[in-house]
Design a protein around this motif. Sequence first.
Motif, PDB file in Angstrom:
ATOM      1  N   SER A  62       0.874  -1.128  -0.043  1.00  0.00           N
ATOM      2  CA  SER A  62       0.088   0.141  -0.023  1.00  0.00           C
ATOM      3  C   SER A  62       0.828   1.155   0.002  1.00  0.00           C
ATOM      4  N   LEU A  63       2.271   0.974   0.316  1.00  0.00           N
ATOM      5  CA  LEU A  63       3.177   2.339   0.228  1.00  0.00           C
ATOM      6  C   LEU A  63       3.676   2.550  -1.009  1.00  0.00           C
ATOM      7  N   ALA A  98       4.844   6.001  -1.733  1.00  0.00           N
ATOM      8  CA  ALA A  98       5.923   6.611  -1.007  1.00  0.00           C
ATOM      9  C   ALA A  98       7.177   6.000  -1.354  1.00  0.00           C
ATOM     10  N   THR A 127       1.864   9.496   5.432  1.00  0.00           N
ATOM     11  CA  THR A 127       1.545   8.092   5.337  1.00  0.00           C
ATOM     12  C   THR A 127       1.157   7.778   6.954  1.00  0.00           C
ATOM     13  N   LEU A 155       3.112   6.715   9.197  1.00  0.00           N
ATOM     14  CA  LEU A 155       3.997   5.758   9.972  1.00  0.00           C
ATOM     15  C   LEU A 155       4.987   6.586  10.599  1.00  0.00           C
ATOM     16  N   VAL A 161       9.408  -2.343   6.206  1.00  0.00           N
ATOM     17  CA  VAL A 161       9.178  -1.091   5.525  1.00  0.00           C
ATOM     18  C   VAL A 161      10.517  -0.623   5.293  1.00  0.00           C
TER      19      VAL A 161
END
Length: 352
Positions: free
Chosen positions: A81-82, A85, A293, A295, A325
């Motif tokens: 989903s990132l 980014a 995000t 995060l 990540v």
Amino acid sequence: MRLKPFHVVFSLLLALAGAWLCVWIGTPLPWMIGPLLATACAAIAGAPTANWRPLNNTGQWVIGTALGLYFTPQVTALVGSLWWAIALAIVWALGLGLAFGGWLHRVNAPRMPGVPAPAMRATSYFAGAIGGASEMTLLAERAHARTDLVAASHSLRLLLVTVTIPFAMQFSGLHGLDLNPPVLRAVSGPGLAALALATAAGAWLMLRLGRANPWFMGPLLVTMGLTMASLHLSGIPPWLTNTAQLLIAVGLGVRFSPTFLHAAPRWMASVVLGTLVMLVLCSGFAALLAWATGLPLATLILGTSPGGIAEMAITAKVLQLGVPVVTAFQVCRLVAVLILVAPLYRWLYKAD
């Protein structure tokens, strides 16, 4: 030069002493930072240090396998989903490397009249690119650059990043995305043997294909595939990952030499200053990504920092700052840089 077993054994014992000292003091990443600083200082002082390549490959193999165990289906979905980014981080890394290389050229070119202009331009470009040291040095050689300066620049950058970030993380109190499934702690002898065979096959395949970092990428991809399929063979014993950190640190530390501090001192000072500025800029970029995000900032600082995959992923693993990540950001960036940096150089400078 013929490799001398005594030099290898001396380097390993020195690295072990450095690791124990850092464990006793309580530094972050003692099995990485202690051996790295011990061997680097000894090499610069002229001590008989050496690295046996198979040992470094073994360290990469173990770490790649250990990191792949984090990619459960749930974690993989989060990382997927990132994608946007990660794409932004790749563009950022390419732009930052280009700016760093341009700055190195502007500061140093007037003071190196003996280096032809095309060679100086190529040297600065590949020294500034945020990629693997060996790969960037090879590309620099093909462009007729000063490979000694390129290799020294990347070694110094990795040293600074590897030492600076863990201390900053520990003393800042920042927390990351701790994704540590319980299955990682379960070690099975037969399962570990099967995992070793499977990941060795992955490393062999990457070697046959001529891919970058085969002893890291092959085991990582194999273990990721098994974990994403919910096939849990075994965890990795802590003593094995500690040993792998030591072996990787020795491989980096022995790159330095007694002439390191005396060769092109202005160039090396520029690399130090530029690396520190990049760390600050990358932290700012990570803060923007954290805002976008949701995060943790610490995880994204490691993911976007101008360090190496193994070093930053080890930092994330030991400090529990979001291994999947960080690994995804660093791996995707490395692949993109390796694919794009040479064509970008030819396009910018119309080189053949």
